[in-house]
Scaffold this active site. Structure first.
Site, PDB file in Angstrom:
ATOM      1  N   HIS A  31       0.797   5.161   1.298  1.00  0.00           N
ATOM      2  CA  HIS A  31       0.139   6.145   2.154  1.00  0.00           C
ATOM      3  C   HIS A  31       0.118   7.498   1.452  1.00  0.00           C
ATOM      4  O   HIS A  31       1.149   7.945   0.944  1.00  0.00           O
ATOM      5  CB  HIS A  31       0.913   6.331   3.471  1.00  0.00           C
TER       6      HIS A  31
ATOM      7  N   HIS B 196       0.836  -1.201   0.000  1.00  0.00           N
ATOM      8  CA  HIS B 196       0.000   0.000   0.000  1.00  0.00           C
ATOM      9  C   HIS B 196       0.869   1.247   0.000  1.00  0.00           C
ATOM     10  O   HIS B 196       2.010   1.227   0.452  1.00  0.00           O
ATOM     11  CB  HIS B 196      -0.964   0.015   1.189  1.00  0.00           C
TER      12      HIS B 196
END
Ligand SMILES: [Zn+2]
Length: 145
Positions: A108, A106
């Site tokens: 951020h 992922h």
């Protein structure tokens, strides 16, 4: 979704991808998703992730990584327009030593404000150019383009 993508039932981000776990979704398509971090470090903290389970970016193809970061940039622009922060960090962590808490890739997107309490220690060390060139050589030899 590619045939080799494995959705792990115990992985919170796979659960969000499969709509098993509720999330505040910003965007999703066949392969990617963006959703609000449940433990945000700042108001408007968004996570951008592939729907397929990859533990780190090292497991992804370069083109997939490109699509992931292209969406992260689009989300950053949306955060900028919607929330008008003073700045934005894009942060992508690989492995526990690099602060990766959820082992599903992922990015951020973190809106920043002057005076917020978020900090990263960045201990700078002087290196002379010969040392830097030796490191550049090692990395160049490992490049697979
Ligand atoms: Zn996963």
């Amino acid at each position: 979704m590619t045939a080799d993508s494995i959705q792990l039932p115990h992985c919170p981000f796979c659960r969000i991808a499969n709509h098993v776990e509720p999330a505040a979704i910003v965007y999703e398509d066949e392969g990617l998703m963006a959703f609000m971090d449940k433990n945000p470090v700042a108001e408007g903290h968004v996570l951008v992730a592939p729907k397929a389970h990859y533990e780190t970016i090292l497991d992804m193809g370069a083109e997939e990584v490109g699509r992931l970061f292209a969406l992260a940039a689009q989300v950053a622009k949306a955060v900028w327009r919607a929330l008008r922060p003073d700045g934005i960090n894009l942060l992508q962590n690989n492995g526990p030593a690099a602060w990766q808490a959820i082992p599903h890739v992922h990015v951020h997107v973190i809106p920043r404000r002057y005076g917020d309490a978020i900090s990263v220690r960045w201990p700078a060390r002087h290196k002379d150019l010969a040392e830097l060139k030796a490191l550049a050589d090692r990395i160049r030899e490992a490049l697979e383009l």
